[in-house]
Design an enzyme around this catalytic site. Sequence first.
Site, mmCIF file in Angstrom:
data_model
loop_
_atom_site.group_PDB
_atom_site.id
_atom_site.type_symbol
_atom_site.label_atom_id
_atom_site.label_comp_id
_atom_site.label_asym_id
_atom_site.label_seq_id
_atom_site.Cartn_x
_atom_site.Cartn_y
_atom_site.Cartn_z
ATOM 1 C CG ASN A 11 -1.848 1.131 1.298
ATOM 2 O OD1 ASN A 11 -1.814 2.008 0.441
ATOM 3 N ND2 ASN A 11 -2.688 1.141 2.308
ATOM 4 N NE ARG A 90 -6.250 1.627 0.039
ATOM 5 C CZ ARG A 90 -6.200 2.833 0.595
ATOM 6 N NH1 ARG A 90 -5.075 3.308 1.070
ATOM 7 N NH2 ARG A 90 -7.290 3.561 0.680
ATOM 8 C CG HIS A 207 -14.631 1.356 6.680
ATOM 9 N ND1 HIS A 207 -13.878 0.236 6.445
ATOM 10 C CD2 HIS A 207 -13.748 2.309 7.057
ATOM 11 C CE1 HIS A 207 -12.617 0.488 6.673
ATOM 12 N NE2 HIS A 207 -12.509 1.757 7.044
ATOM 13 C CG LEU A 208 -18.365 3.894 11.476
ATOM 14 C CD1 LEU A 208 -19.214 3.879 12.740
ATOM 15 C CD2 LEU A 208 -18.828 4.978 10.520
ATOM 16 N N GLY A 209 -13.575 4.584 10.467
ATOM 17 C CA GLY A 209 -12.203 4.736 10.949
ATOM 18 C C GLY A 209 -11.918 6.217 10.990
ATOM 19 N N GLY A 211 -11.036 7.818 8.397
ATOM 20 C CA GLY A 211 -11.950 8.101 7.288
ATOM 21 C C GLY A 211 -13.191 7.248 7.521
ATOM 22 N NE ARG A 240 -10.693 12.693 3.810
ATOM 23 C CZ ARG A 240 -10.501 11.366 3.841
ATOM 24 N NH1 ARG A 240 -11.500 10.556 4.195
ATOM 25 N NH2 ARG A 240 -9.356 10.856 3.509
ATOM 26 C CB CYS A 283 -13.457 8.013 18.004
ATOM 27 S SG CYS A 283 -15.019 7.537 18.722
ATOM 28 N N GLY A 332 -16.040 1.657 14.532
ATOM 29 C CA GLY A 332 -17.140 0.690 14.452
ATOM 30 C C GLY A 332 -16.859 -0.585 15.224
ATOM 31 C CG ASN A 334 -11.998 -1.191 18.739
ATOM 32 O OD1 ASN A 334 -11.942 -2.316 19.204
ATOM 33 N ND2 ASN A 334 -11.298 -0.794 17.697
HETATM 34 P P1 AMP Z 1 -8.920 3.277 11.903
HETATM 35 O O1 AMP Z 1 -8.704 4.447 10.961
HETATM 36 O O2 AMP Z 1 -9.829 2.228 11.331
HETATM 37 O O3 AMP Z 1 -7.655 2.727 12.468
HETATM 38 O O4 AMP Z 1 -9.722 3.867 13.172
HETATM 39 C C1 AMP Z 1 -9.190 4.890 13.978
HETATM 40 C C2 AMP Z 1 -10.278 5.417 14.904
HETATM 41 O O5 AMP Z 1 -10.750 4.333 15.748
HETATM 42 C C3 AMP Z 1 -9.790 6.517 15.838
HETATM 43 O O6 AMP Z 1 -10.746 7.565 15.885
HETATM 44 C C4 AMP Z 1 -9.722 5.814 17.182
HETATM 45 O O7 AMP Z 1 -9.905 6.672 18.271
HETATM 46 C C5 AMP Z 1 -10.893 4.845 17.056
HETATM 47 N N1 AMP Z 1 -10.799 3.805 18.102
HETATM 48 C C6 AMP Z 1 -9.903 2.788 18.191
HETATM 49 N N2 AMP Z 1 -10.094 2.101 19.334
HETATM 50 C C7 AMP Z 1 -11.129 2.689 19.987
HETATM 51 C C8 AMP Z 1 -11.813 2.459 21.222
HETATM 52 N N3 AMP Z 1 -11.456 1.468 22.032
HETATM 53 N N4 AMP Z 1 -12.839 3.272 21.538
HETATM 54 C C9 AMP Z 1 -13.204 4.275 20.735
HETATM 55 N N5 AMP Z 1 -12.614 4.557 19.560
HETATM 56 C C10 AMP Z 1 -11.588 3.779 19.187
#
Ligand code: AMP
Length: 401
Positions: A11, A90, A207-209, A211, A240, A283, A332, A334
């Site tokens: 990637n 990717r 899909h909540l990361g 992004g 964003r 988050c 999503g 966690n």
């Molecule tokens: P990703 O881009 O998929 O790695 O997701 C990152 C996001 O997941 C960030 O906003 C983190 O704060 C959130 N995250 C990861 N672990 C937790 C958790 N235990 N509780 C709340 N948010 C989380």
Amino acid sequence: MSEQDLVLVLNCGSSSVKAAVMDVAEKEVLMSCLAEKVGNTDAFITFKINGEKHKHALTGSHDHVAAVMALLEQLKDLGLYDRVKAIGHRVVHGGERFTQSTVITPEVMRDIEACIVLAPLHNPAHILGIQAAQQAFPDLPQVAVFDTAFHQTMPPHAYHYAIPSTLYTRYGVRRYGAHGTSYRYVAQETAAFLKRDINEMSMVIAHLGNGASITAVKNGRSQDTSMGLTPLEGLVMGTRCGDIDPSIFSFLAANAKMSIEQITEMLNKESGLLGLSNLSNDCRMLEEAAANGHKGAELALDVFAYRLAKYVGGMMVACGSLDALVFTGGIGENSTMMREKVVNYLNVFGLILDHDANMEACFGTPGVISTADSKASVMVIPTNEELMIAQDTARLTGMHL
Ligand code: AMP
């Protein structure tokens, strides 16, 4: 350790190279690495082997070739080099040309280049990465896996903007979506988890990361998704803004004397959870701050949850029915709090959260988090884009597993 053939997943960003060596049969990562500051004299690469991290300076040209060469040497040191039989890349944007993953040929490279206009930051870096991999591993087949491909099944009424149609025909201005590799993986896993046929299911997957996007998947096909021409559209994200009134551009130009570039930067990098909270894009950190009374953090989380819940309603329209609402991505998978906030809004559609099940489905554990009398299953399914890329690569190169 088994002696299965391995896939190298790459990637490549403009200043980074992320890689994983995968045993597809065992669904296992044998080694991963991240090269950072690629292109600069202080570029470095960090290998993760058996849970331990090793950091090295990137010598020589400091570029994508140097990163891939360092990876090659590490593979040799670990005795894995001869087992790597194919490389999966990717690729962020495949425009309308790519509806599925494909073996890379000179023609495919030309088509990825033609999509640069749609992803000016990403596709040039992918091309550098593919060329570096071709140089380092000249005998291995290479496969491109596109973030946009899964959404090419969207019907015209979902992908057209209500702007003059010549802008679509001349410049390709339409909605393309993203996170497609994640959606494809999570849709398959959801059907498998429920022991149902994916071709007879309606799902809404969030899909909540950092992004974030949401997609309606009916019978295994994307019907609509929240990201658009670029990843800026749709949900509130880490930095964003998601959906806004496009007139904000002319308003800020006139009143705040901001240029198009400044506004674009602000909407992409200083907005979302970060902009609303004035604290963080993260988050988890915002949840802690909100628990301690930080009003900005509370507002940011509330706007995120409300916008997401509204979008679930919209995606149910796109599906026509709903069997499963699925949460994935870092938030999503966690954030029990975010899932609870969102599903509470969705009580109006008969979706009901099981509090205990919600608390259990965390940190990589999948599960159904709704009650038995909920109108549809609410689920947590961890995503694994690298595995999906590796599986596509193994399949398209005829690898024996
Ligand atoms: P990703 O881009 O998929 O790695 O997701 C990152 C996001 O997941 C960030 O906003 C983190 O704060 C959130 N995250 C990861 N672990 C937790 C958790 N235990 N509780 C709340 N948010 C989380």
